[in-house]
Write an enzyme that holds these catalytic residues in place. Structure first.
Site, PDB file in Angstrom:
ATOM      1  N   SER A  46      16.310  97.247 -35.953  1.00 12.26           N
ATOM      2  CA  SER A  46      17.507  96.732 -36.630  1.00 12.26           C
ATOM      3  C   SER A  46      17.990  97.705 -37.699  1.00 12.26           C
ATOM      4  CB  SER A  46      17.257  95.348 -37.224  1.00 12.26           C
ATOM      5  OG  SER A  46      16.172  95.376 -38.132  1.00 12.26           O
ATOM      6  N   GLU A  47      17.070  98.414 -38.383  1.00  7.61           N
ATOM      7  CA  GLU A  47      17.466  99.464 -39.322  1.00  7.61           C
ATOM      8  C   GLU A  47      16.421 100.565 -39.399  1.00  7.61           C
ATOM      9  OE1 GLU A  47      19.907  96.030 -40.676  1.00  7.61           O
ATOM     10  OE2 GLU A  47      17.748  96.202 -40.983  1.00  7.61           O
ATOM     11  N   THR A  48      16.887 101.748 -39.790  1.00  6.32           N
ATOM     12  CA  THR A  48      16.057 102.912 -40.088  1.00  6.32           C
ATOM     13  C   THR A  48      16.583 103.514 -41.382  1.00  6.32           C
ATOM     14  OG1 THR A  48      15.638 103.365 -37.746  1.00  6.32           O
ATOM     15  CG2 THR A  48      15.336 105.194 -39.272  1.00  6.32           C
ATOM     16  N   HIS A  77      15.486  94.226 -45.914  1.00  6.22           N
ATOM     17  CA  HIS A  77      14.154  94.662 -45.493  1.00  6.22           C
ATOM     18  C   HIS A  77      14.014  96.182 -45.491  1.00  6.22           C
ATOM     19  CE1 HIS A  77      15.042  95.663 -41.196  1.00  6.22           C
ATOM     20  NE2 HIS A  77      13.803  96.095 -41.132  1.00  6.22           N
TER      21      HIS A  77
END
Length: 294
Positions: A46-48, A77
């Site tokens: 979902s994210e990096t 997060h």
């Protein structure tokens, strides 16, 4: 060939293979915008996050957050996980990240031996409440009947505090359990509801005693469902406070259960002279280390 070390973590959990997955590049100097986006798409999380030197030396780092398709101004997060990775840079127990959404301050909780137990992220901006939206199209996006949305307290409402705006909607327990994102309905809603500004993320919640249960759908940005969404939890905490006469409140949000990745997000919200400000915090567990080859 250039090499860039990375780590992955499970965030908003105290055990591996729970919570929300995150990849962190602790030293992203030399990476172009296109390479950061390509790496985020390759990880397919979902994210990096990508860590760069701060523009202001008083701050800890400049942190860029990418989902599968675009850069994000702020997210919860990714800040918690990046704070765990950069914990040795903390000054007086705090980290300060420069992000497009604003300066993000993070407080670290440690045990007696100095190990980090949790990171508490302050949303970079006060709560902004946007448009109320019709229940019918929003219910269609979530794959539930319109009656599954509870409107006694509020209609589906846009809200943000530095991240991408989220549509907050209270639903019945049955609707929360049955919900599934309908991609075609998401596209129709974006095309027909100008208030959305061309993007749409849904944060469904229900009360479970004193705790909230939640799910988040954002299929148009490549995340059909998210296991833990701090940048939705903070506006929800602030928005719920705005509906009361209280000065502050603390809420726990359980998310990701339906995905098999239970996540616990601890939120606070308080009224200030500059508006309602919120925080979200939780634990984190490292999982993998490696190198990207470019």
């Amino acid at each position: 060939m250039r090499t860039y070390p990375f780590v992955t973590l499970d965030v908003f959990t105290d055990r591996r293979f729970g919570g929300n997955q995150l990849a962190v590049f602790p030293d992203a100097r030399g990476l172009s915008d296109a390479e950061m986006q390509a790496l985020a798409a390759e990880f397919n999380l979902s994210e990096t996050t990508f860590v760069l030197p701060p523009e202001d030396p008083a701050n800890t780092a400049r942190v860029r957050i990418f989902n599968r398709t675009a850069e994000m101004p702020f997210a919860g997060h990714p800040n918690v996980g990046t704070a765990f990775v950069l914990a040795d840079r903390a000054r007086e127990g705090r980290l300060r990240f420069e992000e497009p959404g604003g300066l993000v301050e993070i407080e670290l909780e440690r045990d007696a031996a100095g190990a980090v137990l949790a990171a508490i992220v302050a949303a970079p901006q006060p709560l902004t409440i946007g448009a109320a939206l019709p229940a019918g199209p929003i219910a269609a996006c979530a794959g539930i009947p319109p009656g599954g949305i509870l409107t006694a307290r509020h209609a589906p409402t846009l809200a943000s505090d530095g991240g991408n705006p989220r549509v907050l909607l209270e639903v019945t327990p049955e609707a929360l359990a049955a919900a599934a994102p309908d991609h075609a309905a998401f596209r129709r809603a974006v095309e027909t509801l100008p208030a959305l500004g061309g993007r749409l993320s849904l944060y469904l919640y229900r009360w479970d005693g004193e705790r909230l249960r939640a799910r988040m759908f954002s299929p148009l940005s490549g995340t059909p469902e998210d296991a833990a969404t701090g940048s939705a939890a903070t506006p929800l905490a602030g928005f719920l406070l705005s509906l009361t006469g209280a000065e502050q409140q603390a809420l726990e949000i359980l998310q990701g259960v339906e995905m098999g990745r239970p996540s616990l997000l601890r939120t606070t919200a308080r009224r200030t002279g500059g508006g309602i400000r919120a925080t979200v915090g939780g634990g984190c567990v490292p999982v993998l280390r490696g190198e990207a080859l470019l």
